[in-house]
Design a protein around this motif. Structure first.
Motif, short mmCIF file in Angstrom:
data_model
loop_
_atom_site.label_atom_id
_atom_site.label_comp_id
_atom_site.label_asym_id
_atom_site.label_seq_id
_atom_site.Cartn_x
_atom_site.Cartn_y
_atom_site.Cartn_z
N GLU A 142 0.82 -1.20 0.00
CA GLU A 142 0.00 0.00 0.00
C GLU A 142 0.86 1.26 0.00
OE1 GLU A 142 -3.99 -1.37 2.33
OE2 GLU A 142 -2.21 -1.03 3.57
N GLU A 193 0.57 3.93 -1.67
CA GLU A 193 -0.22 5.15 -1.72
C GLU A 193 -0.66 5.59 -0.32
OE1 GLU A 193 -2.87 1.72 -1.71
OE2 GLU A 193 -1.11 2.25 -2.90
N GLY A 199 2.40 8.03 0.71
CA GLY A 199 1.72 9.09 -0.03
C GLY A 199 2.07 10.46 0.52
N LYS A 253 5.86 10.37 -7.33
CA LYS A 253 5.43 10.02 -8.68
C LYS A 253 6.14 8.73 -9.10
CE LYS A 253 8.99 12.96 -10.83
NZ LYS A 253 9.23 14.10 -11.74
#
Length: 207
Positions: free
Chosen positions: A26, A28, A32, A53
Motif C-alpha cells: 500500500e 499510496e 503518499g 510520482k
C-alpha cells in the motif's frame, strides 16, 4: 508495530527527489504525500513525504526539507518505517501485510515442510517470498496464486505448489538429463557431437 515500508535508493535529478524500493503493498497509503515515516538510522528522520510520482517503473519521492541532490544522496540506504496497528488488515481479503506472512511455515500440498518464510520482496512486476530451508539455503517463490494457492494465517502456514526445480534445482537438472537421454534413445540417430552442437546453438540463441 513498526514495519519497513521502503528503502531509499539513489538521488534522481537535482531537486531532492529520491528513488524508493517499495516494501509495502500500500505505497499510496504508507508513502503518499503527507505521510510521516520514521527512519533507520533514526538520526535522519522522521521524514515527511512532500510529493511522489512513478517514473520508468520506479517510485520517486521528495521529502520536506530535502532541496537538492546532495541532501537526497545523503539519504541513500535509509529504511523507511511506518507505525502499523498489529490488528489492522488490508481491505482486500486476498492481500496481506508483510508482518502477517513473515514467520509462516511454508509447506507443499502434501504437508511436507519446505522452510520458513523470512521476507517479502516487493518488485515492480511481482512480489517474491523468501523461504529459508532447513539446510540454511534460501529460495525465492513468486507470490502468485498458481504457486502460492493458500495462505492459512490461522494455522500459520503457506501452501505452495512450486514448478519443478524451484525448490530443488538439482532434481530439475537430473530430470532434464533423463528426458534428454530418453529422447536421444528414441530417435537413435543423434550422435553425441550433434547434441553438443545443438546445445551450443541454443546457448548462443539465448545470449
Amino acid at each position: 508495530m513498526q514495519l519497513v515500508v521502503g528503502k531509499i535508493g539513489r538521488a534522481h535529478g537535482i531537486r531532492g527527489d529520491v528513488s524508493v524500493e517499495v516494501r509495502t503493498d500500500e505505497p499510496e497509503l504508507r508513502l503518499g504525500p503527507g505521510a510521516v515515516v520514521m527512519t533507520d538510522p533514526a538520526s535522519v528522520g522522521p521524514l515527511t513525504v512532500e510529493s511522489g510520482k512513478v517514473h520508468s517503473g520506479r517510485l520517486l519521492l521528495r521529502f520536506a526539507g530535502v532541496k537538492d541532490r546532495n541532501a537526497a544522496e545523503a539519504l541513500r540506504g535509509t529504511l523507511l518505517i511506518s507505525e502499523v496497528d498489529p490488528e489492522e488488515r488490508p481491505d482486500d481479503p486476498e492481500e496481506y501485510y508483510d508482518h502477517q506472512l513473515i514467520g509462516l511455515d511454508v509447506v507443499l500440498q502434501d504437508g511436507t515442510l519446505v522452510g520458513e518464510l523470512t521476507e517479502v520482496v516487493h518488485l515492480p512486476y511481482q512480489d517474491l517470498l523468501t523461504v529459508k530451508k532447513a539446510d540454511g539455503t534460501e529460495v525465492l517463490v513468486p507470490f502468485v496464486t498458481q504457486i502460492v494457492p493458500t495462505i492459512d494465517l490461522e494455522n500459520q502456514r503457506a501452501v505452495i505448489t512450486p514448478p519443478a526445480g524451484l525448490i530443488d534445482p538439482e532434481s530439475a537438472e537430473v530430470a532434464g538429463s533423463r528426458d534428454a537421454d530418453a529422447q536421444d534413445a528414441a530417435s537413435g540417430d543423434v550422435s553425441d557431437d550433434s547434441a553438443d552442437v545443438a546445445s551450443d546453438d541454443a546457448s548462443e540463441e539465448s545470449e
